[in-house]
Write a protein that holds these residues in place. Structure first.
Motif, PDB file in Angstrom:
ATOM      1  N   GLU A   1       0.825  -1.215   0.000  1.00  0.00           N
ATOM      2  CA  GLU A   1       0.000   0.000   0.000  1.00  0.00           C
ATOM      3  C   GLU A   1       0.856   1.259   0.000  1.00  0.00           C
ATOM      4  O   GLU A   1       2.013   1.235   0.380  1.00  0.00           O
ATOM      5  CB  GLU A   1      -0.902   0.006   1.221  1.00  0.00           C
ATOM      6  CG  GLU A   1      -1.871  -1.156   1.211  1.00  0.00           C
ATOM      7  CD  GLU A   1      -3.241  -0.782   1.704  1.00  0.00           C
ATOM      8  OE1 GLU A   1      -3.417   0.354   2.177  1.00  0.00           O
ATOM      9  OE2 GLU A   1      -4.147  -1.636   1.598  1.00  0.00           O
ATOM     10  N   ASP A   2       0.217   2.332  -0.412  1.00  0.00           N
ATOM     11  CA  ASP A   2       0.912   3.609  -0.474  1.00  0.00           C
ATOM     12  C   ASP A   2      -0.049   4.673   0.066  1.00  0.00           C
ATOM     13  O   ASP A   2      -1.260   4.447   0.111  1.00  0.00           O
ATOM     14  CB  ASP A   2       1.252   3.893  -1.950  1.00  0.00           C
ATOM     15  CG  ASP A   2       2.298   4.979  -2.093  1.00  0.00           C
ATOM     16  OD1 ASP A   2       2.415   5.810  -1.168  1.00  0.00           O
ATOM     17  OD2 ASP A   2       2.990   4.989  -3.130  1.00  0.00           O
ATOM     18  N   ILE A   3       0.471   5.817   0.373  1.00  0.00           N
ATOM     19  CA  ILE A   3      -0.378   6.892   0.910  1.00  0.00           C
ATOM     20  C   ILE A   3      -1.483   7.286  -0.087  1.00  0.00           C
ATOM     21  O   ILE A   3      -2.600   7.600   0.285  1.00  0.00           O
ATOM     22  CB  ILE A   3       0.496   8.117   1.310  1.00  0.00           C
ATOM     23  CG1 ILE A   3      -0.356   9.276   1.837  1.00  0.00           C
ATOM     24  CG2 ILE A   3       1.335   8.628   0.181  1.00  0.00           C
ATOM     25  CD1 ILE A   3      -0.280   9.339   3.328  1.00  0.00           C
TER      26      ILE A   3
ATOM     27  N   ASP B   1      -3.196   5.467  -1.926  1.00  0.00           N
ATOM     28  CA  ASP B   1      -4.358   4.568  -1.848  1.00  0.00           C
ATOM     29  C   ASP B   1      -5.312   5.049  -0.757  1.00  0.00           C
ATOM     30  O   ASP B   1      -6.535   5.056  -0.935  1.00  0.00           O
ATOM     31  CB  ASP B   1      -3.931   3.127  -1.541  1.00  0.00           C
ATOM     32  CG  ASP B   1      -2.868   2.636  -2.502  1.00  0.00           C
ATOM     33  OD1 ASP B   1      -2.845   3.145  -3.636  1.00  0.00           O
ATOM     34  OD2 ASP B   1      -2.069   1.774  -2.110  1.00  0.00           O
ATOM     35  N   ALA B   2      -4.726   5.438   0.370  1.00  0.00           N
ATOM     36  CA  ALA B   2      -5.569   5.931   1.464  1.00  0.00           C
ATOM     37  C   ALA B   2      -6.282   7.208   1.024  1.00  0.00           C
ATOM     38  O   ALA B   2      -7.457   7.424   1.326  1.00  0.00           O
ATOM     39  CB  ALA B   2      -4.711   6.198   2.688  1.00  0.00           C
ATOM     40  N   GLU B   3      -5.564   8.033   0.253  1.00  0.00           N
ATOM     41  CA  GLU B   3      -6.176   9.297  -0.208  1.00  0.00           C
ATOM     42  C   GLU B   3      -7.374   9.031  -1.116  1.00  0.00           C
ATOM     43  O   GLU B   3      -8.422   9.658  -0.997  1.00  0.00           O
ATOM     44  CB  GLU B   3      -5.134  10.133  -0.964  1.00  0.00           C
ATOM     45  CG  GLU B   3      -4.184  10.836  -0.039  1.00  0.00           C
ATOM     46  CD  GLU B   3      -2.985  11.436  -0.762  1.00  0.00           C
ATOM     47  OE1 GLU B   3      -2.102  11.935  -0.052  1.00  0.00           O
ATOM     48  OE2 GLU B   3      -2.921  11.382  -2.021  1.00  0.00           O
ATOM     49  N   ILE B   4      -7.191   8.071  -2.022  1.00  0.00           N
ATOM     50  CA  ILE B   4      -8.298   7.819  -2.961  1.00  0.00           C
ATOM     51  C   ILE B   4      -9.471   7.143  -2.243  1.00  0.00           C
ATOM     52  O   ILE B   4     -10.631   7.397  -2.549  1.00  0.00           O
ATOM     53  CB  ILE B   4      -7.838   7.023  -4.222  1.00  0.00           C
ATOM     54  CG1 ILE B   4      -8.901   7.093  -5.341  1.00  0.00           C
ATOM     55  CG2 ILE B   4      -7.543   5.574  -3.933  1.00  0.00           C
ATOM     56  CD1 ILE B   4      -8.887   8.350  -6.101  1.00  0.00           C
ATOM     57  N   LYS B   5      -9.167   6.332  -1.241  1.00  0.00           N
ATOM     58  CA  LYS B   5     -10.265   5.720  -0.466  1.00  0.00           C
ATOM     59  C   LYS B   5     -11.065   6.804   0.250  1.00  0.00           C
ATOM     60  O   LYS B   5     -12.288   6.764   0.314  1.00  0.00           O
ATOM     61  CB  LYS B   5      -9.697   4.739   0.565  1.00  0.00           C
ATOM     62  CG  LYS B   5      -9.581   3.330   0.024  1.00  0.00           C
ATOM     63  CD  LYS B   5      -9.260   2.362   1.150  1.00  0.00           C
ATOM     64  CE  LYS B   5      -8.362   1.264   0.642  1.00  0.00           C
ATOM     65  NZ  LYS B   5      -7.750   0.456   1.689  1.00  0.00           N
ATOM     66  N   LYS B   6     -10.352   7.760   0.782  1.00  0.00           N
ATOM     67  CA  LYS B   6     -11.005   8.865   1.506  1.00  0.00           C
ATOM     68  C   LYS B   6     -11.857   9.677   0.524  1.00  0.00           C
ATOM     69  O   LYS B   6     -13.009  10.019   0.803  1.00  0.00           O
ATOM     70  CB  LYS B   6      -9.906   9.730   2.150  1.00  0.00           C
ATOM     71  CG  LYS B   6     -10.333  11.052   2.693  1.00  0.00           C
ATOM     72  CD  LYS B   6     -10.900  10.873   4.108  1.00  0.00           C
ATOM     73  CE  LYS B   6     -11.247  12.145   4.809  1.00  0.00           C
ATOM     74  NZ  LYS B   6     -12.279  12.947   4.232  1.00  0.00           N
TER      75      LYS B   6
ATOM     76  N   LEU C   1       1.562  -3.082  -8.151  1.00  0.00           N
ATOM     77  CA  LEU C   1       0.595  -3.095  -9.257  1.00  0.00           C
ATOM     78  C   LEU C   1      -0.702  -3.791  -8.825  1.00  0.00           C
ATOM     79  O   LEU C   1      -1.804  -3.348  -9.163  1.00  0.00           O
ATOM     80  CB  LEU C   1       1.210  -3.803 -10.482  1.00  0.00           C
ATOM     81  CG  LEU C   1       0.363  -3.819 -11.749  1.00  0.00           C
ATOM     82  CD1 LEU C   1       0.053  -2.415 -12.242  1.00  0.00           C
ATOM     83  CD2 LEU C   1       1.075  -4.583 -12.880  1.00  0.00           C
ATOM     84  N   SER C   2      -0.588  -4.874  -8.055  1.00  0.00           N
ATOM     85  CA  SER C   2      -1.787  -5.598  -7.591  1.00  0.00           C
ATOM     86  C   SER C   2      -2.683  -4.664  -6.795  1.00  0.00           C
ATOM     87  O   SER C   2      -3.907  -4.637  -6.982  1.00  0.00           O
ATOM     88  CB  SER C   2      -1.425  -6.744  -6.646  1.00  0.00           C
ATOM     89  OG  SER C   2      -0.457  -7.544  -7.217  1.00  0.00           O
ATOM     90  N   THR C   3      -2.071  -3.889  -5.906  1.00  0.00           N
ATOM     91  CA  THR C   3      -2.879  -2.989  -5.085  1.00  0.00           C
ATOM     92  C   THR C   3      -3.565  -1.941  -5.953  1.00  0.00           C
ATOM     93  O   THR C   3      -4.761  -1.676  -5.803  1.00  0.00           O
ATOM     94  CB  THR C   3      -1.988  -2.286  -4.023  1.00  0.00           C
ATOM     95  OG1 THR C   3      -1.233  -3.295  -3.380  1.00  0.00           O
ATOM     96  CG2 THR C   3      -2.815  -1.511  -3.034  1.00  0.00           C
ATOM     97  N   VAL C   4      -2.813  -1.368  -6.851  1.00  0.00           N
ATOM     98  CA  VAL C   4      -3.366  -0.295  -7.690  1.00  0.00           C
ATOM     99  C   VAL C   4      -4.583  -0.809  -8.466  1.00  0.00           C
ATOM    100  O   VAL C   4      -5.658  -0.185  -8.469  1.00  0.00           O
ATOM    101  CB  VAL C   4      -2.286   0.251  -8.656  1.00  0.00           C
ATOM    102  CG1 VAL C   4      -2.903   1.132  -9.734  1.00  0.00           C
ATOM    103  CG2 VAL C   4      -1.230   1.018  -7.870  1.00  0.00           C
TER     104      VAL C   4
END
Ligand code: MSP
Length: 646
Positions: free
Chosen positions: A377-379, A381-386, A439-442
């Protein structure tokens, strides 16, 4: 369990369904689906209003009996709704026995309680509106709606003591600020109540004058006034007074109407309910009018928009999306096919469609179509979830308040955010660098968000939403999805499931050249045909289709400006025939008449001739857009006038 009862007006059967009827019904459908997804039990009612003078007149003009006529037109409405994916639970007709019974029982109840009396009435009666006007209400002696002179009629009739409930109604509206919404209509109603004009309501018509109506239970020489009859449909469909549905759904009654019928719904109806000892409805939701080029739609102007034609030209869901996105609920809005195409291309083809097709094709390219298991995970990802959570929250709260446009705007923050997320995370680079963990996470983040978007879009575009979910390997079941839960759950999309290879739910639609006919609402049909959607196969046509075109080289001989339209030129070309051919062309912004004389142009010669602003046009001259300018298609060397283009 919370419940939600939503109704449309029951439409008069004196005309075929048009954009306005479709809009209200699509909004009701959308709300019904939305509340279902919010976990509520919903009941959605529509139907037809079939009594009264207007209907008798329409039947007469068709040489039919009222019953024959109402059967035909009511069926047009009933048949239209399934093809617009309208999910109504019931369809009521005011000529049905179940309705007639309830109307008569309520009349009797109100009569017995002393709120209906017999009296003499003289007034200015407008047959178009089916109502009496007071002297004060007329404008220069004419009906304010129809601009016709009403007939003065004096007769004995039955009256409902509406004035008795004026103070109660004012109080109720003041105590329940969202009883009538949006606010501007609440204020309008309070204004009407305060103006002191609230008289008793004449609720009968003598049979001597009108027989096509519901007989008063206490006087067989009279029939019921249409509004007293029609409004009661909202109770009849729930099997008032003893039906389970009435008990379950009436407390959540939401009526949806346009501003044209505000007074009967905001004043007649609650006072009728009060007099009959029934609780008032919960909300009256009032929307504005769809106009066409700022003008009311009307058969005589020829600018009536037919919902089925829109569906055929652009697809049902694009049409539904446009209506919900474009109109700010409560305000008037102008309908135009250009605006619809603009939204279709920008919001649906570009933003949403691209997101789906890019992500699905990347899933295939990098993971052979299988949903990957998220890993590093990367920061971002958290931003887009928010962002996703905020977007969904905003959609859900605005939608519930009937602010569809703002709700969709909110959801599109996420759609656009995800497209940016693709650009920022650059999956192609991760793949090149063999960073499969990242890449899997993205890809997972993209797919799971797409699932959430598709679920939220079910009330707006049910068919596309189901297809999008199908592309993500999910069978949609409205009972299993719940919008509030979507705010918290993450990871419903199963790693290991397979997704579709591609998605092309919203093909782009070519924006038509600013053609002369777009200045003339009457030619909507020609416009529609010319805007062919590209098919999934890339919009190919058969050779025989191409052969149908008769294209010839014409030499321009005479040009003049159109006397009534600045953007049009009257161009007379020699196409090798006995006489010059006149083409009316919308190129005056780009060419002065003198520039064109002697030019050779390509003319589509077998277009059906038609008049554009009273000038005959016999064909079309082909041109090509270049930047802000326009170039004419012309042969590379001189050829004989009339040479065939092949
Ligand atoms: N029969 C009555 C309603 C009785 S309800 C107890 C009636 N029928 S109608 O066929 O004239 O429908 C009016 C409704 O159609 C409007 O309130 C609105 O819902 C819809 N529209 C008709 N033209 C419209 C527009 N141009 N724009 C938006 N909606 C409009 O009144």
């Amino acid at each position: 369990m919370e419940r939600f009862y939503i109704t449309t007006p029951i439409f008069y059967v004196n005309a075929k369904p048009h954009l306005g009827h479709a809009y209200t019904t699509i909004v009701a459908d959308s709300l019904s689906r939305f509340h279902r997804l919010m976990g509520e039990e919903t009941f959605f009612l529509t139907g037809t209003d079939e009594h009264g003078d207007k209907i008798v007149q329409a039947a007469e003009s068709h040489g039919q009996s009222p019953q024959e006529y109402v059967d035909i037109i009511s069926k047009l409405f009933r048949d239209l709704w399934p093809s617009m994916n309208i999910s109504n639970n019931d369809f009521i007709r005011t000529t049905e026995p179940r309705h007639i019974e309830v109307v008569q029982s309520i009349l009797q109840k109100v009569y017995d309680s002393g709120d209906i009396y017999f009296g003499e009435y003289g007034g200015h009666y407008c047959f178009g509106c089916e109502r009496f006007y007071t002297e004060k209400e007329l404008v220069d002696g004419l009906c304010p709606d129809h601009q016709t002179k009403p007939e003065y009629i004096a007769e004995k009739n039955y009256f409902f003591k509406m004035s008795k409930y004026k103070d109660w109604l004012r109080d109720h509206i003041n105590k329940n600020p969202d009883f009538i919404r949006p606010e501007q209509y609440r204020n309008e109603v309070l204004g009407l109540l305060d103006s002191g004009d609230l008289e008793d309501l004449c609720i009968s018509r003598p049979k001597l004058r009108l027989t096509w109506g519901i007989e008063l239970p206490f006087d067989k020489d009279y029939v019921t006034y249409v509004w007293f009859d029609a409004l009661i449909n909202y109770l009849a469909a729930l099997d008032y007074p003893n039906g389970e549905k009435f008990k379950e759904f009436w407390p959540s009654a939401n009526h949806l109407i346009a501003k044209d019928i505000l007074k009967p719904h905001a004043i007649f109806w609650p006072t009728m309910l009060k007099a009959a000892g029934i609780e008032p409805y919960k909300h009256l939701n009032v929307h504005g009018y769809w106009l066409v080029k700022d003008t009311k739609m009307s058969k005589s102007i020829g600018n009536v928009i037919e919902p089925l034609a829109m569906k055929d030209s652009y697809g049902l869901d694009a049409f539904r999306y446009f209506l919900l996105r474009e109109m700010s609920f409560g305000q008037d809005s102008s309908f135009s096919e250009d605006a619809l195409i603009g939204r279709l291309n920008a919001d649906l083809a570009n933003d949403l469609g691209n997101l789906f097709s890019r992500t699905l094709s990347m899933t295939h390219k990098y993971f052979e179509g299988v949903v990957p298991r998220p890993d590093v995970e990367d920061i971002i990802d958290a931003e887009i979830k928010k962002l996703g959570q905020d977007a969904m929250k905003s959609f859900q709260s605005f939608y519930g308040e009937l602010k569809f446009s703002r709700g969709l705007e909110g959801l599109w923050e996420l759609v656009r955010g995800l497209n940016k997320y693709i650009d920022s995370t650059a999956p192609w680079t991760l793949y090149k660098n063999e960073d499969m963990a990242r890449l899997s996470t993205v890809i997972y983040v993209l797919l799971e968000n797409m699932r959430k978007i598709a679920v939220h879009l079910w009330p707006v575009m049910p068919e596309s939403s189901e297809k999008m979910l199908e592309q993500l390997g999910i069978n949609f079941d409205p009972e299993k999805f719940n919008l509030p839960k979507e705010l918290d759950v993450w990871g419903l999309l199963e790693s290991g499931d397979t997704v579709a290879k591609s998605s092309n739910l919203f093909p782009r639609v070519e924006m038509p050249e600013p053609k002369p006919e777009t200045q003339n609402g009457k030619n909507g049909k020609n416009e529609k045909k010319s805007m062919k959607q590209k098919t999934e196969s890339g919009g190919t046509i058969e050779f025989e289709d191409f052969q149908k075109l008769d294209m010839r080289i014409g030499t321009v001989k005479e040009v003049e400006k159109h006397p009534d339209a600045d953007r049009l030129l009257l161009i007379r070309v020699d196409t090798g025939e006995d006489e010059l051919r006149q083409v009316v062309s919308g190129i005056a912004d780009h060419f002065a008449p003198d520039d064109l004389i002697g030019k050779q142009v390509v003319v589509v010669a077998n277009l059906k001739p038609r008049k554009l602003r009273k000038q005959l046009s016999q064909g079309m001259i082909l041109a090509v857009k270049s930047g802000d300018g326009l170039q004419l298609l012309t042969p590379s060397g001189d050829v004989d006038s009339g040479s065939k283009v092949s």
